[in-house]
Design a protein around this motif. Structure first.
Motif, PDB file in Angstrom:
ATOM      1  N   ILE A   1     182.881 -40.710  89.475  1.00 17.01           N
ATOM      2  CA  ILE A   1     183.289 -41.829  88.616  1.00 17.01           C
ATOM      3  C   ILE A   1     184.271 -42.659  89.424  1.00 17.01           C
ATOM      4  O   ILE A   1     185.102 -42.107  90.151  1.00 17.01           O
ATOM      5  N   GLY A   2     184.161 -43.984  89.368  1.00 13.88           N
ATOM      6  CA  GLY A   2     185.016 -44.828  90.191  1.00 13.88           C
ATOM      7  C   GLY A   2     185.331 -46.157  89.548  1.00 13.88           C
ATOM      8  O   GLY A   2     185.142 -46.334  88.337  1.00 13.88           O
ATOM      9  N   HIS A   3     185.773 -47.108  90.373  1.00 15.13           N
ATOM     10  CA  HIS A   3     186.209 -48.373  89.755  1.00 15.13           C
ATOM     11  C   HIS A   3     185.042 -49.182  89.198  1.00 15.13           C
ATOM     12  O   HIS A   3     185.234 -50.033  88.327  1.00 15.13           O
ATOM     13  N   ALA A   4     183.813 -48.901  89.630  1.00 16.80           N
ATOM     14  CA  ALA A   4     182.658 -49.545  89.006  1.00 16.80           C
ATOM     15  C   ALA A   4     182.376 -48.984  87.626  1.00 16.80           C
ATOM     16  O   ALA A   4     181.603 -49.557  86.857  1.00 16.80           O
ATOM     17  N   ASP A   5     183.004 -47.874  87.297  1.00 15.49           N
ATOM     18  CA  ASP A   5     182.838 -47.242  85.987  1.00 15.49           C
ATOM     19  C   ASP A   5     184.027 -47.478  85.066  1.00 15.49           C
ATOM     20  O   ASP A   5     184.031 -47.037  83.924  1.00 15.49           O
ATOM     21  N   GLY A   6     185.069 -48.150  85.572  1.00 14.98           N
ATOM     22  CA  GLY A   6     186.237 -48.444  84.749  1.00 14.98           C
ATOM     23  C   GLY A   6     187.486 -47.695  85.149  1.00 14.98           C
ATOM     24  O   GLY A   6     188.526 -47.839  84.494  1.00 14.98           O
ATOM     25  N   ILE A   7     187.420 -46.890  86.197  1.00 19.59           N
ATOM     26  CA  ILE A   7     188.614 -46.198  86.690  1.00 19.59           C
ATOM     27  C   ILE A   7     189.250 -47.104  87.746  1.00 19.59           C
ATOM     28  O   ILE A   7     188.907 -47.051  88.931  1.00 19.59           O
TER      29      ILE A   7
ATOM     30  N   MET B   1     184.435 -46.995  94.679  1.00 17.09           N
ATOM     31  CA  MET B   1     183.583 -47.653  93.693  1.00 17.09           C
ATOM     32  C   MET B   1     182.918 -46.650  92.764  1.00 17.09           C
ATOM     33  O   MET B   1     182.834 -46.877  91.547  1.00 17.09           O
ATOM     34  N   ASP B   2     182.460 -45.522  93.313  1.00 18.17           N
ATOM     35  CA  ASP B   2     181.672 -44.573  92.537  1.00 18.17           C
ATOM     36  C   ASP B   2     182.298 -43.193  92.431  1.00 18.17           C
ATOM     37  O   ASP B   2     181.709 -42.306  91.816  1.00 18.17           O
ATOM     38  N   MET B   3     183.438 -42.977  93.059  1.00 20.21           N
ATOM     39  CA  MET B   3     184.038 -41.639  93.104  1.00 20.21           C
ATOM     40  C   MET B   3     185.552 -41.706  93.121  1.00 20.21           C
ATOM     41  O   MET B   3     186.133 -42.712  93.533  1.00 20.21           O
TER      42      MET B   3
ATOM     43  N   ILE C   1     185.498 -49.130  80.409  1.00 19.46           N
ATOM     44  CA  ILE C   1     184.426 -48.201  80.782  1.00 19.46           C
ATOM     45  C   ILE C   1     183.112 -48.955  80.947  1.00 19.46           C
ATOM     46  O   ILE C   1     182.621 -49.601  80.029  1.00 19.46           O
ATOM     47  N   SER C   2     182.552 -48.858  82.139  1.00 17.73           N
ATOM     48  CA  SER C   2     181.360 -49.608  82.508  1.00 17.73           C
ATOM     49  C   SER C   2     180.167 -49.230  81.644  1.00 17.73           C
ATOM     50  O   SER C   2     180.033 -48.095  81.175  1.00 17.73           O
ATOM     51  N   GLN C   3     179.257 -50.185  81.498  1.00 15.55           N
ATOM     52  CA  GLN C   3     178.033 -49.926  80.741  1.00 15.55           C
ATOM     53  C   GLN C   3     177.077 -49.003  81.495  1.00 15.55           C
ATOM     54  O   GLN C   3     176.104 -48.522  80.923  1.00 15.55           O
ATOM     55  N   ARG C   4     177.334 -48.750  82.787  1.00 16.29           N
ATOM     56  CA  ARG C   4     176.458 -47.817  83.490  1.00 16.29           C
ATOM     57  C   ARG C   4     176.798 -46.357  83.149  1.00 16.29           C
ATOM     58  O   ARG C   4     176.012 -45.458  83.463  1.00 16.29           O
ATOM     59  N   VAL C   5     177.961 -46.124  82.551  1.00 16.77           N
ATOM     60  CA  VAL C   5     178.293 -44.782  82.119  1.00 16.77           C
ATOM     61  C   VAL C   5     177.440 -44.436  80.898  1.00 16.77           C
ATOM     62  O   VAL C   5     177.422 -45.175  79.909  1.00 16.77           O
TER      63      VAL C   5
END
Length: 368
Positions: A281-287, A313-315, A358-362
C-alpha cells in the motif's frame, strides 16, 4: 472478521446502521435526515452506502458535484439528491437526472432559470444557500428581495429549501460565533419566508451541529462524518462506530544491518540490526508521503510499527524489530479500535483527510 489477504477496505453496514440510528435519535420525529455521500461517501463507496441508507429510509442525499449525483441515479437511488456545488456547464445534466442544485449567487441563479426555461421546466426544485459566516458560498441577507423578485418572474423553479453552513460547530471555543450564525440564519429565513406563499425546508446543522445545537435542527439536518463513525469530539466518538477498516498484509520481511538504508533516497538509516516489513500500500492508495519517516504507523499483531523511509507509490516499509510476525500476517492501517482519528491527530490533520484519501484502486468489501 476474516483476516486480510490483500490490501482491502472493509466497510461494515451494521456500523453504518448504528451511526444513522444514533444521530437520528437526537432529532425530533418531524426533522428530516439528509445523508452527505460526497467524495465516494467519504472515501468508502457512495453507491452501496447510499443504497443502504435509502433502505434505512433516509430522506435526502447530498453530493458535492453533478457527476456524483448522476452516479447515484444510475445506481438506482431514487431519493432526492442535493448537489452542493453545481457548475453552470452541468445544469442540463442536473435536470436530466432529476438532481437538485444549490444556487448560491446571482450568476448561478440566473443561469439555472435560463436553462430551466430552455428545458421547459415548471416548479423545478432548487435550494438557496445563504452565507452566514463560513464565507465560502452563499447569498447575503441583502439578496433576499432580488431572489424573491426572480422567483415571481418565473414559474420554472420552486424553492425546496433554504440553508446555510456552520463554520465551527464542533469547537466549544467558537460557541458564540456559532450561536450568531444560527441567529443570522433564522433572521434571513424569517424574512425570506414572509415573502413566499409556501414554506421551503430550513436546514443548517452538520454532524457537530446535530450533536451540539439541538435548537438549530430546524426542518432537516445534514450529516456526513458522523455517519462514517466520527463525532468530532472524543466524547461523541464513544457512541459512534467507524464503518471502515483499512487493512493489508506483510509481503516480505528483511533483516538489515547497522547503517543500511531503506527506500527511495536512502531516507532511513538503520541504527542497529533491525527487521523491516514491506506492505503493499502506498501513496497511490492514499498513504501520503507525509506519513513516512516515522511520522505514521501501522498495527501488526496489536503493536505499532513505524513507517520508515519515504512512502513509495505502491508500498511502505515499517520497522518490525520488536514485533513477532511473519510474511502474510495482517496489517491494520486503521479500524474501529485503531481509529483514523488517532492517525490524523499524529499528523495534525483531521479524520476527513485520512479516510477520503483512500484510492479507488483499493478493493472495497462490505460486511455485516
Amino acid at each position: 472478521m476474516p483476516k486480510a489477504q490483500e490490501t482491502i477496505l472493509e466497510i461494515d453496514r451494521s456500523a453504518l446502521t448504528h451511526n444513522y440510528n444514533y444521530l437520528k435519535s437526537k432529532l425530533q420525529s418531524k426533522t428530516k435526515f439528509l445523508a452527505v455521500v460526497k467524495a465516494f461517501a467519504y472515501g468508502n463507496d457512495a453507491e452501496k452506502i447510499a443504497k443502504h441508507l435509502q433502505w434505512l429510509n433516509v430522506d435526502y442525499f447530498a453530493v458535492a458535484y453533478t457527476s456524483e449525483g448522476v452516479a447515484l441515479r444510475e445506481a438506482g437511488i431514487t431519493k432526492p439528491i442535493l448537489v452542493l456545488h453545481p457548475q453552470i456547464v452541468n445544469f442540463k445534466t442536473i435536470i436530466k437526472h432529476c438532481l437538485e442544485p444549490s444556487l448560491y449567487n446571482t450568476n448561478v441563479l440566473n443561469a439555472f432559470i435560463t436553462v430551466a426555461n430552455e428545458e421547459a421546466q415548471t416548479n423545478y426544485p432548487v435550494h438557496i444557500k445563504f452565507n452566514t459566516g463560513l464565507n465560502r458560498l452563499g447569498f447575503w441577507e441583502s439578496d433576499v428581495d432580488y431572489i424573491i423578485n426572480k422567483l415571481k418572474a418565473t414559474s420554472s423553479i420552486v424553492i425546496t429549501s433554504i440553508f446555510s453552513h456552520l463554520a465551527a460547530s464542533e469547537d466549544a471555543n467558537e460557541a458564540d460565533f456559532t450561536v450568531n450564525q444560527i441567529k443570522s440564519f433564522k433572521v434571513i429565513a424569517t424574512e425570506f419566508l414572509s415573502k413566499l406563499d409556501y414554506k421551503p425546508l430550513l436546514h443548517l446543522c452538520n454532524t457537530s451541529g446535530v450533536i451540539n445545537y439541538p435548537e438549530a435542527h430546524l426542518d432537516m439536518v445534514r450529516c456526513g462524518i458522523g455517519l462514517y463513525g466520527f463525532g468530532n469530539s472524543a466524547n461523541e466518538d464513544k457512541y459512534l462506530k467507524p464503518i471502515a477498516s483499512l487493512k493489508s498484509i506483510i509481503s516480505q520481511i528483511h533483516k538489515i544491518e547497522p547503517n543500511e538504508t531503506v527506500g527511495y533516497n536512502r531516507a532511513y538509516v538503520a541504527k542497529t540490526y533491525e527487521k523491516t516489513a514491506t506492505i503493499p500500500i502506498g501513496h497511490a492508495d492514499g498513504i501520503g508521503r507525509h506519513l513516512g519517516n516515522e511520522k505514521g504507523y501501522v498495527i501488526i499483531n496489536g503493536q505499532k510499527a513505524s513507517i520508515i523511509g519515504n512512502v513509495c507509490m505502491d508500498m511502505i516499509m515499517v520497522n518490525i524489530t520488536t514485533i513477532n510476525c511473519k510474511e502474510g500476517d495482517e496489517v491494520i492501517i486503521f479500524d474501529g479500535n485503531n481509529k483514523a482519528t488517532d492517525l490524523a491527530t499524529s499528523l495534525n490533520t483531521i479524520s476527513y483527510e485520512i479516510i477520503t484519501s483512500i484510492s479507488q484502486r483499493v478493493k472495497r468489501s462490505f460486511i455485516e
